[in-house]
Design an enzyme around this catalytic site. Structure first.
Site, mmCIF file in Angstrom:
data_model
loop_
_atom_site.group_PDB
_atom_site.id
_atom_site.type_symbol
_atom_site.label_atom_id
_atom_site.label_comp_id
_atom_site.label_asym_id
_atom_site.label_seq_id
_atom_site.Cartn_x
_atom_site.Cartn_y
_atom_site.Cartn_z
ATOM 1 N N HIS A 1 0.848 -1.192 0.000
ATOM 2 C CA HIS A 1 0.000 0.000 0.000
ATOM 3 C C HIS A 1 0.884 1.241 0.000
ATOM 4 C CE1 HIS A 1 -3.996 -1.835 1.585
ATOM 5 N NE2 HIS A 1 -3.291 -2.752 0.947
ATOM 6 N N GLU B 1 0.884 4.045 1.584
ATOM 7 C CA GLU B 1 1.288 4.577 2.888
ATOM 8 C C GLU B 1 2.450 3.787 3.477
ATOM 9 O OE1 GLU B 1 -3.332 4.794 2.832
ATOM 10 O OE2 GLU B 1 -1.752 3.570 1.948
ATOM 11 N N CYS C 1 -6.710 2.487 4.865
ATOM 12 C CA CYS C 1 -7.447 1.302 5.303
ATOM 13 C C CYS C 1 -7.045 0.979 6.747
ATOM 14 C CB CYS C 1 -7.120 0.127 4.374
ATOM 15 S SG CYS C 1 -5.430 -0.511 4.590
ATOM 16 N N CYS D 1 -3.212 0.265 7.146
ATOM 17 C CA CYS D 1 -2.380 1.463 7.021
ATOM 18 C C CYS D 1 -2.609 2.421 8.180
ATOM 19 C CB CYS D 1 -2.636 2.143 5.684
ATOM 20 S SG CYS D 1 -2.063 1.136 4.297
#
Length: 156
Positions: free
Chosen positions: A57, A59, A87, A90
Site C-alpha cells: 500500500h 502509505e 485502510c 495502514c
C-alpha cells in the site's frame, strides 16, 4: 506557504503520481511523508499487483522509505499525505509510527479507517493521537478513482 496551500500543492503532485500508477494497473493511490519543514522524506504508491505484495500500500511504502532515510521509525513531527483514506492496516501502521498528522483526499466509506467506516485514531486503544485532515482535493481524487474502476470494469 500556508499549511492548506502546502497540502494542496503536495496533493496535486500525488494525484499526478496516482494517475501514473493507475496506468500500470494498480489502484491509483499515492502517498508522501513530509518532515516539519515540508520536505518529502518518503514516497509511496500502490504496488500490490506489480510486486505481488499484500503490504504494498502507498502509505506503507512511504513509511518504509522515510524510516530508512531518517534512521528512525517515529514520525511525531511529520505529516503523511495520501490520495485515499487509509485502510485499517495502514491506519494502524500510521498510529504505530506515531505520525503527527494525516491528510487524505478521498474518503472511503467502505474501508476507510480514519473516519470512513471506522476511526482507529480516535479508538480508546490508540496509544497515539494524530491530527486528521480529510478532503484536500477530495473531489478530484474521488473522480480519479471512479474513472479508474469504471475503465477496469469495462475491460473485463
Amino acid at each position: 506557504m500556508e499549511q492548506r496551500q502546502r497540502d494542496e500543492f503536495w496533493m496535486e503532485r500525488l494525484l499526478r503520481q496516482a494517475e501514473r500508477v493507475g496506468r500500470q494497473g494498480e489502484i491509483p493511490v499515492a502517498a508522501v511523508i513530509l518532515d516539519r519543514h515540508g520536505h518529502g522524506l518518503g514516497w509511496g504508491s500502490n504496488r500490490r499487483h506489480r510486486q505481488q505484495d499484500p503490504l504494498g500500500h502507498a502509505e506503507l511504502v512511504a513509511l518504509r522509505q522515510a524510516a530508512a532515510l531518517r534512521g528512525d521509525w517515529r514520525f511525531n513531527d511529520c505529516s503523511l499525505l495520501v490520495t485515499l483514506e487509509p485502510c485499517p492496516m495502514c491506519a494502524g501502521a500510521l498510529i504505530q509510527a506515531r505520525v503527527g498528522r494525516v491528510v487524505f483526499a478521498a474518503s472511503d466509506a467502505k474501508r476507510g479507517a480514519l473516519g470512513g467506516c471506522l476511526n482507529l485514531a480516535a479508538d480508546p486503544s490508540a496509544h497515539h493521537h494524530m491530527t486528521i485532515v480529510a478532503g484536500v482535493r477530495g473531489q478530484a481524487a474521488q473522480q480519479q478513482l471512479s474513472d479508474w474502476f469504471r475503465r477496469r470494469r469495462a475491460q473485463r
